[in-house]
Design a protein around this motif. Structure first.
Motif, PDB file in Angstrom:
ATOM      1  N   UNK A 125       7.477   6.571  14.498  1.00 19.22           N
ATOM      2  CA  UNK A 125       8.198   6.357  13.244  1.00 19.22           C
ATOM      3  C   UNK A 125       7.973   7.489  12.264  1.00 19.22           C
ATOM      4  N   UNK A 126       6.740   7.918  12.126  1.00 24.09           N
ATOM      5  CA  UNK A 126       6.410   8.925  11.118  1.00 24.09           C
ATOM      6  C   UNK A 126       7.039  10.279  11.418  1.00 24.09           C
ATOM      7  N   UNK A 127       7.195  10.612  12.695  1.00 27.51           N
ATOM      8  CA  UNK A 127       7.722  11.938  13.024  1.00 27.51           C
ATOM      9  C   UNK A 127       9.206  12.089  12.714  1.00 27.51           C
ATOM     10  N   UNK A 128       9.932  10.994  12.504  1.00 20.46           N
ATOM     11  CA  UNK A 128      11.362  11.105  12.191  1.00 20.46           C
ATOM     12  C   UNK A 128      11.625  11.004  10.692  1.00 20.46           C
ATOM     13  N   UNK A 182       0.852  -1.188   0.000  1.00 19.51           N
ATOM     14  CA  UNK A 182       0.000   0.000   0.000  1.00 19.51           C
ATOM     15  C   UNK A 182       0.887   1.238   0.000  1.00 19.51           C
ATOM     16  N   UNK A 183       0.813   2.074  -1.042  1.00 18.77           N
ATOM     17  CA  UNK A 183       1.644   3.281  -1.087  1.00 18.77           C
ATOM     18  C   UNK A 183       1.066   4.387  -0.202  1.00 18.77           C
ATOM     19  N   UNK A 184       1.952   5.042   0.543  1.00 17.11           N
ATOM     20  CA  UNK A 184       1.556   6.129   1.433  1.00 17.11           C
ATOM     21  C   UNK A 184       2.530   7.292   1.273  1.00 17.11           C
ATOM     22  N   UNK A 185       2.118   8.458   1.730  1.00 21.94           N
ATOM     23  CA  UNK A 185       3.010   9.616   1.839  1.00 21.94           C
ATOM     24  C   UNK A 185       3.053   9.992   3.314  1.00 21.94           C
ATOM     25  N   UNK A 186       4.239  10.209   3.842  1.00 25.68           N
ATOM     26  CA  UNK A 186       4.423  10.367   5.287  1.00 25.68           C
ATOM     27  C   UNK A 186       3.542  11.463   5.867  1.00 25.68           C
ATOM     28  N   UNK A 187       3.591  12.675   5.309  1.00 23.05           N
ATOM     29  CA  UNK A 187       2.883  13.809   5.909  1.00 23.05           C
ATOM     30  C   UNK A 187       1.391  13.595   6.076  1.00 23.05           C
ATOM     31  N   UNK A 188       0.650  13.284   5.001  1.00 25.55           N
ATOM     32  CA  UNK A 188      -0.787  13.068   5.136  1.00 25.55           C
ATOM     33  C   UNK A 188      -1.137  11.887   6.045  1.00 25.55           C
ATOM     34  N   UNK A 189      -0.354  10.816   5.962  1.00 24.02           N
ATOM     35  CA  UNK A 189      -0.638   9.654   6.800  1.00 24.02           C
ATOM     36  C   UNK A 189      -0.404   9.981   8.273  1.00 24.02           C
ATOM     37  N   UNK A 190       0.666  10.712   8.576  1.00 29.02           N
ATOM     38  CA  UNK A 190       0.951  11.128   9.959  1.00 29.02           C
ATOM     39  C   UNK A 190      -0.177  12.003  10.490  1.00 29.02           C
ATOM     40  N   UNK A 191      -0.671  12.921   9.666  1.00 33.54           N
ATOM     41  CA  UNK A 191      -1.771  13.793  10.094  1.00 33.54           C
ATOM     42  C   UNK A 191      -3.024  12.985  10.403  1.00 33.54           C
ATOM     43  N   UNK A 192      -3.339  11.990   9.563  1.00 32.81           N
ATOM     44  CA  UNK A 192      -4.516  11.153   9.785  1.00 32.81           C
ATOM     45  C   UNK A 192      -4.383  10.337  11.072  1.00 32.81           C
ATOM     46  N   UNK A 193      -3.185   9.807  11.323  1.00 38.47           N
ATOM     47  CA  UNK A 193      -2.952   9.031  12.556  1.00 38.47           C
ATOM     48  C   UNK A 193      -3.144   9.906  13.786  1.00 38.47           C
ATOM     49  N   UNK A 237       8.170  14.795   5.639  1.00 42.32           N
ATOM     50  CA  UNK A 237       6.744  14.767   5.330  1.00 42.32           C
ATOM     51  C   UNK A 237       6.453  14.362   3.891  1.00 42.32           C
ATOM     52  N   UNK A 238       7.350  14.661   2.962  1.00 39.23           N
ATOM     53  CA  UNK A 238       7.078  14.357   1.555  1.00 39.23           C
ATOM     54  C   UNK A 238       7.653  13.019   1.106  1.00 39.23           C
ATOM     55  N   UNK A 239       8.201  12.240   2.048  1.00 40.07           N
ATOM     56  CA  UNK A 239       8.780  10.955   1.680  1.00 40.07           C
ATOM     57  C   UNK A 239       7.695   9.930   1.368  1.00 40.07           C
ATOM     58  N   UNK A 240       7.989   9.065   0.398  1.00 41.46           N
ATOM     59  CA  UNK A 240       7.088   7.973   0.057  1.00 41.46           C
ATOM     60  C   UNK A 240       7.330   6.805   1.011  1.00 41.46           C
ATOM     61  N   UNK A 241       6.246   6.175   1.406  1.00 40.29           N
ATOM     62  CA  UNK A 241       6.284   5.084   2.367  1.00 40.29           C
ATOM     63  C   UNK A 241       5.459   3.940   1.793  1.00 40.29           C
ATOM     64  N   UNK A 242       5.927   2.712   1.938  1.00 40.94           N
ATOM     65  CA  UNK A 242       5.168   1.557   1.481  1.00 40.94           C
ATOM     66  C   UNK A 242       4.828   0.681   2.672  1.00 40.94           C
ATOM     67  N   UNK A 243       3.551   0.384   2.838  1.00 42.73           N
ATOM     68  CA  UNK A 243       3.092  -0.509   3.900  1.00 42.73           C
ATOM     69  C   UNK A 243       2.840  -1.877   3.288  1.00 42.73           C
ATOM     70  N   UNK A 244       3.511  -2.903   3.820  1.00 41.57           N
ATOM     71  CA  UNK A 244       3.352  -4.268   3.327  1.00 41.57           C
ATOM     72  C   UNK A 244       2.599  -5.085   4.371  1.00 41.57           C
ATOM     73  N   UNK A 245       1.473  -5.660   3.965  1.00 42.37           N
ATOM     74  CA  UNK A 245       0.610  -6.417   4.871  1.00 42.37           C
ATOM     75  C   UNK A 245       0.331  -7.805   4.309  1.00 42.37           C
ATOM     76  N   UNK A 246       0.161  -8.763   5.209  1.00 44.99           N
ATOM     77  CA  UNK A 246      -0.317 -10.090   4.842  1.00 44.99           C
ATOM     78  C   UNK A 246      -1.811 -10.182   5.142  1.00 44.99           C
ATOM     79  N   UNK A 247      -2.161  -9.859   6.390  1.00 41.65           N
ATOM     80  CA  UNK A 247      -3.558  -9.816   6.823  1.00 41.65           C
ATOM     81  C   UNK A 247      -3.614  -8.978   8.097  1.00 41.65           C
TER      82      UNK A 247
END
Length: 367
Positions: free
Chosen positions: A330-333, A259-270, A336-346
């Motif tokens: 993790x997100x605060x270090x 799942x592709x994410x961007x640090x800044x928006x995802x951090x704000x949502x969290x 904000x504009x870095x791309x982040x990938x979340x890998x999940x199984x379930x």
């Protein structure tokens, strides 16, 4: 010994050296900072016997070379409160006087020869890392180290030096941070098959000494201790004793959903979703659907939150819950504009976040 110094410059140096002064009374003499005035430089020594530093102070004029012990607490208080731009320290084993233009402080002295030595950096085998990169590596891992763990050596950061690669690892058993960086190798230092866990306090002191991004930092890992040399400081640290868990086994081996994410928006949502968590329910539920993720939290007394964020995702729906603090740490270090990938199984297996090729962060989900 007699030295003339710029007050704010000396205050900054003493604050840095004081990190190595013990917070509890191990030995009364360790509550001091040793000042060594040579003809062309002034060096501060501080140690709690597990951690030590030799710090060169800039902008000091040595009028009479010598050595002296100064009580760190009172020295800090004087340098903070005195209004003078310049101060003079005149000390011997019997007494110490600190003078400004409008004030004067007198204290008793102690024999500097009784103060434990802090090793200098004389190693011929070491690795070199740029200060800017090393500071980023420390920030990306240190928060995941355990505050205490009687079973494993988790109260610090694990160092691995392999050829021209430096790797830092930290975990508290519920999350794991791993980062890599390029390192120049001088000599035959190789830590494969060895365990070098540097205590959190030593890593914090090292990070505070990394001011010039382009500066090269020397690292020497020995069987029981570690030495770090920056442009103006040497830091000595005993290693954390014990066994480090096989962290590589934690990485998921199955094919995962990405799942592709961007640090800044995802951090704000969290952060938004976490507003309604409380001490009894430190949990945010993430539902990843096509084109969006929904974050929901329910506190027993606080209320409920629901936050939606658009995603560039077309995969299957997955619901998983996390402690939002573990994600926020993790997100605060990260930028904000870095791309982040979340890998999940379930929703019941570990989640793996990747940022670039050199940073991985694993979090255990909540039930």
């Amino acid at each position: 010994m007699k030295v003339r110094c710029h007050r704010e410059g000396l205050l900054s140096a003493v604050q840095l050296a004081s990190v190595a002064v013990p917070s509890r009374d191990l030995k009364p003499i360790l509550q001091n900072i040793k000042v060594i005035g040579d003809t062309d430089r002034c060096t501060l020594l501080a140690t709690d016997l597990e951690l030590g530093t030799r710090l060169e102070v800039l902008g000091i004029q040595v009028e009479e070379p010598g050595e002296a012990l100064l009580p760190s607490g009172r020295l800090l208080a004087i340098l903070r409160e005195a209004p003078d731009e310049e101060m003079v320290i005149d000390a011997d084993p019997n007494a110490c006087t600190i003078r400004g233009e409008h004030n004067e402080f007198e204290m008793g002295g102690e024999d500097p020869a009784e103060f434990p030595d802090v090793p200098a950096f004389s190693e011929e085998t070491y690795h070199e890392l740029s200060a800017g990169m090393l500071r980023e590596m420390i920030r990306r891992t240190i928060f995941a180290a355990a505050a205490e763990n009687p079973r494993y050596a988790l109260t610090g950061v694990l160092w691995e030096l392999d050829g021209e690669t430096a790797r830092l690892i930290a975990t508290d058993g519920r999350r794991l941070a791993v980062t890599e960086g390029k390192a120049g190798c001088h000599g035959a230092q190789d830590t494969r098959g060895q365990t070098h866990v540097v205590p959190t306090k030593a890593m914090q002191l090292l990070e505070r000494n990394l001011q010039d991004d382009e500066e090269q930092v020397r690292v020497s890992l020995r069987p029981n201790d570690a030495l770090f040399k920056t442009g103006r400081a040497v830091i000595y640290s005993r290693l954390v004793e014990g066994r480090y868990p096989p962290y590589r086994e934690v990485f998921p081996k199955k094919q995962t959903v990405k799942i592709p994410l961007v640090v800044g928006p995802f951090y704000a949502a969290v952060r938004q979703a976490a507003i309604m968590t409380d001490d009894e329910s430190k949990k945010v539920v993430f539902t990843f659907d096509k084109k969006k993720v929904t974050l929901q939290a329910q506190g027993q007394k606080t209320g409920r939150s629901k936050v939606e964020m658009p995603l560039d995702y077309e995969g299957k729906s997955i619901k998983i819950a996390f402690d939002p603090k573990f994600l926020a740490d993790m997100l605060r270090v990260l930028d904000a504009d870095e791309a982040l990938t979340l890998e999940l199984i379930d929703g019941n297996s570990v989640a793996l976040f990747r940022c670039g090729d050199n940073y991985s962060y694993i979090v255990m989900p909540l039930s």
